[in-house]
Every structure is written in structure tokens, then in C-alpha cells.
Write a protein that holds these residues in place. Structure first.
Motif, PDB file in Angstrom:
ATOM      1  N   VAL A   1       0.722  -1.654  -0.178  1.00 51.35           N
ATOM      2  CA  VAL A   1       0.020  -0.106   0.142  1.00 51.35           C
ATOM      3  C   VAL A   1       1.028   1.365  -0.338  1.00 51.35           C
ATOM      4  O   VAL A   1       0.414   2.591  -0.595  1.00 51.35           O
ATOM      5  CB  VAL A   1      -1.105  -0.268   1.295  1.00 51.35           C
TER       6      VAL A   1
ATOM      7  N   ALA B   1      -1.135   0.154  -4.583  1.00 52.94           N
ATOM      8  CA  ALA B   1      -1.728   0.467  -4.113  1.00 52.94           C
ATOM      9  C   ALA B   1      -2.774  -0.746  -3.950  1.00 52.94           C
ATOM     10  O   ALA B   1      -2.695  -1.122  -4.257  1.00 52.94           O
ATOM     11  CB  ALA B   1      -3.147   0.571  -5.503  1.00 52.94           C
TER      12      ALA B   1
ATOM     13  N   VAL C   1      -9.968   2.349  -2.067  1.00 54.84           N
ATOM     14  CA  VAL C   1      -8.638   2.174  -2.597  1.00 54.84           C
ATOM     15  C   VAL C   1      -7.390   2.821  -2.507  1.00 54.84           C
ATOM     16  O   VAL C   1      -7.424   4.342  -2.159  1.00 54.84           O
ATOM     17  CB  VAL C   1      -8.786   2.092  -3.826  1.00 54.84           C
ATOM     18  N   GLN C   2      -6.392   2.350  -1.430  1.00 55.42           N
ATOM     19  CA  GLN C   2      -5.528   3.412  -0.349  1.00 55.42           C
ATOM     20  C   GLN C   2      -4.022   3.087  -1.667  1.00 55.42           C
ATOM     21  O   GLN C   2      -3.452   2.161  -1.658  1.00 55.42           O
ATOM     22  CB  GLN C   2      -5.586   3.170   0.490  1.00 55.42           C
TER      23      GLN C   2
ATOM     24  N   ALA D   1      -3.392   4.580  -6.574  1.00 58.53           N
ATOM     25  CA  ALA D   1      -4.747   4.369  -6.413  1.00 58.53           C
ATOM     26  C   ALA D   1      -5.337   5.718  -7.168  1.00 58.53           C
ATOM     27  O   ALA D   1      -6.195   4.887  -8.028  1.00 58.53           O
ATOM     28  CB  ALA D   1      -5.171   4.362  -5.038  1.00 58.53           C
TER      29      ALA D   1
ATOM     30  N   ARG E   1     -12.249  11.323  -1.864  1.00 58.28           N
ATOM     31  CA  ARG E   1     -11.082  10.787  -1.970  1.00 58.28           C
ATOM     32  C   ARG E   1     -10.444  11.631  -0.096  1.00 58.28           C
ATOM     33  O   ARG E   1     -10.379  12.183  -0.392  1.00 58.28           O
ATOM     34  CB  ARG E   1     -10.565  12.291  -3.117  1.00 58.28           C
TER      35      ARG E   1
ATOM     36  N   GLY F   1      -9.627   8.339   3.059  1.00 55.44           N
ATOM     37  CA  GLY F   1      -9.742   7.324   3.968  1.00 55.44           C
ATOM     38  C   GLY F   1      -8.875   7.174   4.474  1.00 55.44           C
ATOM     39  O   GLY F   1      -8.484   8.368   5.619  1.00 55.44           O
TER      40      GLY F   1
ATOM     41  N   GLU G   1      -2.383   7.693   3.136  1.00 54.96           N
ATOM     42  CA  GLU G   1      -1.972   7.888   1.868  1.00 54.96           C
ATOM     43  C   GLU G   1      -2.891   8.376   0.372  1.00 54.96           C
ATOM     44  O   GLU G   1      -4.228   8.135   1.353  1.00 54.96           O
ATOM     45  CB  GLU G   1      -1.382   6.272   1.227  1.00 54.96           C
ATOM     46  N   ASP G   2      -2.377   9.604  -0.187  1.00 58.54           N
ATOM     47  CA  ASP G   2      -4.022   9.091  -1.568  1.00 58.54           C
ATOM     48  C   ASP G   2      -4.771   7.768  -1.638  1.00 58.54           C
ATOM     49  O   ASP G   2      -4.163   6.527  -1.194  1.00 58.54           O
ATOM     50  CB  ASP G   2      -3.599  10.062  -2.589  1.00 58.54           C
ATOM     51  N   GLY G   3      -6.322   8.176  -1.339  1.00 54.93           N
ATOM     52  CA  GLY G   3      -6.545   7.334  -2.216  1.00 54.93           C
ATOM     53  C   GLY G   3      -8.198   7.618  -1.750  1.00 54.93           C
ATOM     54  O   GLY G   3      -8.420   8.907  -2.259  1.00 54.93           O
TER      55      GLY G   3
ATOM     56  N   GLU H   1     -12.472   6.038  -1.443  1.00 54.04           N
ATOM     57  CA  GLU H   1     -13.986   5.074  -0.962  1.00 54.04           C
ATOM     58  C   GLU H   1     -14.968   5.556  -1.876  1.00 54.04           C
ATOM     59  O   GLU H   1     -15.975   6.792  -1.505  1.00 54.04           O
ATOM     60  CB  GLU H   1     -14.440   5.380   0.612  1.00 54.04           C
TER      61      GLU H   1
END
Length: 395
Positions: A66, A70, A174-175, A179, A212, A214, A218-220, A222
Motif C-alpha cells: 500500500v 495501491a 482504494v489506498q 490508487a 478522495r 481514507g 496515503e492518497d486514496g 472510498e
């Protein structure tokens, strides 16, 4: 008293319940993707009233994947609650501000905010995300507390506010730094979202609500999707080379490295937002109005400082110190408690969160921890342990 509508995932029909009808306890439940997880080698364990995958190939490997690529997490145990009123979203937002200390009425469409559900004495009943979605408000609450949250809101909110618990919806996260690359191939346009914004999208005729956000640092994203389409969408995500399925174990180690509290461990009704170092959730307008649950106590703590405070700890050696360990003074007397702890794969060392006396909360302070009769040296550290990588500006 507000109404609660629970939607049957099989028929799509909603039933209006009052608080007396709400079940006190539910039997263990299966995620919409239960068979999907098992078919892919997910090791299932009980968590928050559900059978959930704790790992697939191993917590360490999943965690590090991760951080560099991702991961796909199933967080469908979370409560997805839609709140409406005949008087519109503004009326719902105003009602929620009695129990949430954030600026809910100021949320723009598609904007979301982290907030706290507060008891009358200012204790934290849950932490949650609230989003304005057109004429309604959409909240994601913790799976272990969602029915308690709903019961409290039913008792607290005005009669004209209706809640719908979307149990027909799955929730996938998705993290990771890649992602956006993976998700944008399936759902063009998501790359335009920035941290803490959300919008409606479509995938092969299935409605998606994507934020955007999570809980890994991290960026990601839901993704809320109907349960009937969840397996196909998860399959499509795993076809992307960046994406692997990730279990609860790595989700916990990721959020710990990110310095993010877990309700029921680092947060509970005995803690306040100030004790938990979540003062950012108290918006300026709400502080000035002092019109939320527990405001007198919370604002007094904010002014004078709390007696104890949540801190991060770097633990010496290689052995993790777990929840339940005690923080002790020079004489061995208990003065604090560890609420989360584990090995940090990104750092190669054990870390923890604990509540300690405010006088010991400064980074660099040396403390001692006792676990099963063994003493461990630790140092208070600033959080997050690993920097957040949220995307706050559009590409």
C-alpha cells in the motif's frame, strides 16, 4: 424523535423503525464480498460484528504494498447513513451541530468533514465523516458503533429528520500512491477530486459515490457501491496491476503509522476531543458559539489544557508494546495507558499511541511502559509517524 429507515439489500424496500424497534444485538454478519474474500485466500476473523479478512499474503507485505502502490480494502462494515428532512439539507446540518462540534452548515456540496459524535458531557461516542450530498447529508460511522450512534441520534435529532442506514451498500477503499491511476482507468474523472471532496460517478451502469479520503495516511478513495455490483467492481480493480487485496491487519498498521486514532481503542466516551489531540475538529465558529454537546467542559480543557493527552511513542528495541500496557513513573506507579501499539513496517521499529499526563506529552520526553511484567523504554514522538500524502490540489 427521528425516524430510521433500514433498506433491505435483497428487495430494495425500506422499513421505517422507531428507536424501540431497533435491535439491541445482531448476530454475526457477512460482508457483501464474504465469498469473494474467501475465494482469494482471505483469512477471516470476527471484527465489529462481521467476518472480515485480516490478511491475504501477510500483514507486512500488504502494508508495504500500500505504501508503494495501491491496496483494496473492504470496509463495508462501516455504517453509511443518509439524513434527510422535508426542510432540506440545511435543516439536517443545523440539527447535527447539536452533537457534532464541526461546521456542518458551512459544508459545500460534495465537501466532507471529519467530526466527532459527542455525548452530553463532551465524551467521544464515535468519530465519523459527514458529507453534503445535494439535498441530504451522508455520514460514514464506525461499524462497531453504528447502531449505538443511530440510537443516540434518534433520541437527539428533531422529528423531521429521517435516517436511512444503507445496508444494501458496500464500501470499498482504494489506498496508496497509485490508487488514482488504477481507479481513473475504471472511473474517468475521479482524478479531479481532491482530499475531502466527493462526487457521483457511474461504472457500467452502477451508481458510485466516491470520496478522495481514507484512513491510511496515503492518497486514496472510498467508493460506495450497491452490494450487487461490488464483486464485479472489486474484480475490475484487481485487474489493475497496481492493486492487491489488503486485510484488516495492514489497515491497522497503516493507520497507526499515520497517527490516526481508532474508535474503541484510542477514543471512547471517557476521552474528549482535547484529550485525544483532535482540536482541529472544533471549528472556530462552533467554539465561539459554544452550542454543541459538552461545550463547557471541552472549551475549558482547550483553554487550561487537559489532564492527560494522546501521544505517539517510539518504543526501544524490536518487541511491540500492545494496547493495555501501562505507562509508569519512576516508582512504577501507573500514570497512563497504551491504547494502540504494534510494529511499524515503514519505520522498522515498534510504535504506539498512549494517554499520558499532559506534563509528559512533549516530543522527546522519555517514558517507561510495562507489559506483562516487562519494562520497555519509549520516547514521545510527534505524529504522524509517517507523513501523510493526501492530494489537496487538482493535478
Amino acid at each position: 424523535m427521528s425516524d430510521l429507515a433500514i433498506t433491505d439489500p435483497q428487495t430494495g424496500q425500506s422499513e421505517i423503525l422507531n428507536v424501540e424497534d431497533a435491535p439491541e444485538e445482531l448476530p454475526p454478519q457477512l460482508l457483501p464480498l464474504d465469498a469473494w474474500h474467501r475465494a482469494r485466500g482471505g483469512r477471516m476473523v470476527p471484527f465489529a460484528g462481521y467476518e472480515m479478512p485480516v490478511q491475504y499474503e501477510g500483514i507486512m507485505a500488504e502494508h508495504l504494498w500500500v505504501r508503494k502502490s495501491a491496496g483494496l480494502f473492504d470496509v463495508s462494515h462501516m455504517g453509511q447513513v443518509v439524513l434527510t428532512s422535508d426542510d432540506g439539507a440545511d435543516a439536517v446540518a443545523l440539527a447535527l451541530e447539536a452533537v457534532l462540534p464541526g461546521d456542518v452548515t458551512g459544508l459545500g456540496d460534495g465537501r466532507m468533514r471529519y467530526s466527532l459524535l459527542l455525548a452530553e458531557d463532551g465524551g467521544v461516542l464515535d468519530d465519523l465523516m459527514v458529507t453534503r450530498r445535494g439535498d441530504e447529508l451522508y455520514m460514514v460511522v464506525n461499524g462497531a458503533t453504528k447502531y449505538d450512534d443511530i440510537g443516540y441520534l434518534l433520541d437527539t435529532l428533531p422529528d423531521d429528520v429521517t435516517m436511512n442506514l444503507g445496508e444494501e451498500q458496500a464500501l470499498l477503499a482504494v489506498q496508496g500512491p497509485k490508487a488514482v491511476d488504477a481507479l481513473a482507468r475504471l472511473v474517468p474523472g475521479v482524478e479531479a477530486l481532491v482530499f475531502m471532496t466527493a462526487g457521483a460517478f457511474d461504472w457500467n451502469g452502477a451508481d458510485l459515490w466516491i470520496s478522495r479520503s481514507g484512513y491510511t495516511g496515503e492518497d486514496g478513495f472510498e467508493v460506495s457501491i450497491s452490494a450487487e455490483h461490488a464483486a464485479a467492481f472489486a474484480d475490475a480493480l484487481l485487474e489493475q496491476p497496481e492493486v492487491k487485496p489488503i486485510g484488516l491487519g495492514a489497515r491497522d498498521s497503516l493507520r497507526l503509522e499515520a497517527g490516526l486514532p481508532l474508535y474503541g481503542h484510542d477514543l471512547d466516551p471517557e476521552t474528549t476531543p482535547v484529550m485525544a489531540d483532535l482540536g482541529f475538529a472544533l471549528s472556530k465558529r462552533r467554539r465561539e458559539a459554544a452550542d454543541f454537546a459538552g461545550a463547557e467542559r471541552i472549551l475549558a480543557e482547550r483553554e487550561a489544557g487537559p489532564a492527560s493527552k494522546r501521544v505517539g511513542l517510539i518504543v526501544a528495541g524490536r518487541q511491540p508494546v500492545r494496547e493495555g500496557a501501562t505507562v509508569v513513573d519512576a516508582d512504577g506507579a501507573e500514570i497512563g495507558r497504551v491504547t494502540s501499539g504494534g510494529f511499524a513496517p515503514s519505520l522498522g521499529s515498534p510504535i504506539a499511541m498512549a494517554y499520558v499526563p499532559a506534563a509528559l506529552a512533549a516530543p522527546g520526553t522519555a517514558v517507561r511502559l510495562v507489559q506483562r511484567g516487562k519494562t520497555h523504554d519509549a520516547t514521545v514522538a510527534a505524529m504522524p509517524f509517517v507523513p501523510h500524502r493526501y492530494v489537496r490540489k487538482a493535478a
